[in-house]
Design a protein around this motif. Sequence first.
Motif, PDB file in Angstrom:
ATOM      1  N   PRO A  87       9.358  -2.681  -5.544  1.00 27.94           N
ATOM      2  CA  PRO A  87       9.193  -4.114  -5.806  1.00 27.94           C
ATOM      3  C   PRO A  87       8.277  -4.352  -7.009  1.00 27.94           C
ATOM      4  O   PRO A  87       7.473  -3.501  -7.369  1.00 27.94           O
ATOM      5  N   HIS A  88       8.424  -5.498  -7.613  1.00 28.27           N
ATOM      6  CA  HIS A  88       7.589  -5.887  -8.753  1.00 28.27           C
ATOM      7  C   HIS A  88       6.234  -6.359  -8.236  1.00 28.27           C
ATOM      8  O   HIS A  88       5.948  -7.545  -8.196  1.00 28.27           O
ATOM      9  N   THR A  89       5.424  -5.401  -7.809  1.00 30.06           N
ATOM     10  CA  THR A  89       4.088  -5.677  -7.292  1.00 30.06           C
ATOM     11  C   THR A  89       3.062  -5.035  -8.218  1.00 30.06           C
ATOM     12  O   THR A  89       3.397  -4.126  -8.986  1.00 30.06           O
ATOM     13  N   PRO A  90       1.800  -5.477  -8.122  1.00 34.47           N
ATOM     14  CA  PRO A  90       0.798  -4.937  -9.039  1.00 34.47           C
ATOM     15  C   PRO A  90       0.327  -3.544  -8.662  1.00 34.47           C
ATOM     16  O   PRO A  90       0.130  -3.235  -7.495  1.00 34.47           O
ATOM     17  N   ALA A  91       0.154  -2.717  -9.675  1.00 34.33           N
ATOM     18  CA  ALA A  91      -0.460  -1.402  -9.503  1.00 34.33           C
ATOM     19  C   ALA A  91      -1.920  -1.555  -9.911  1.00 34.33           C
ATOM     20  O   ALA A  91      -2.218  -1.973 -11.024  1.00 34.33           O
TER      21      ALA A  91
END
Length: 106
Positions: A24-28
Amino acid sequence: MLTTRLAKPGRGPHPDRPAGGNTPHTPARPGWHCRVDGQPWPCGEARLLLPVEFRDNVPGLTIYLAGLMYEAMRDLYQLNPHDGPEPEDLFTRFVAWAARRTERAQ
């Protein structure tokens, strides 16, 4: 110096989307870039997906993003205490786009 008294950043948000092979387009964290495309988070795709997830809950989206902005401030200032991002830039990056997007949709 204030930056030396900041708490150690937590582990950050965990993806709550179903696992299906797609990251998913989540923050690293702690760099706050997208896990998929490496762009500063929220990336373009996240800016499309988040309003869909928070459909009729614009205040909830704003509160969610403001909380993540606070976490990003902690992480980014911890990484680079002498040359961290400006608070106004982080507000624009994390929160302001959601309000502008909602206004245009109405």
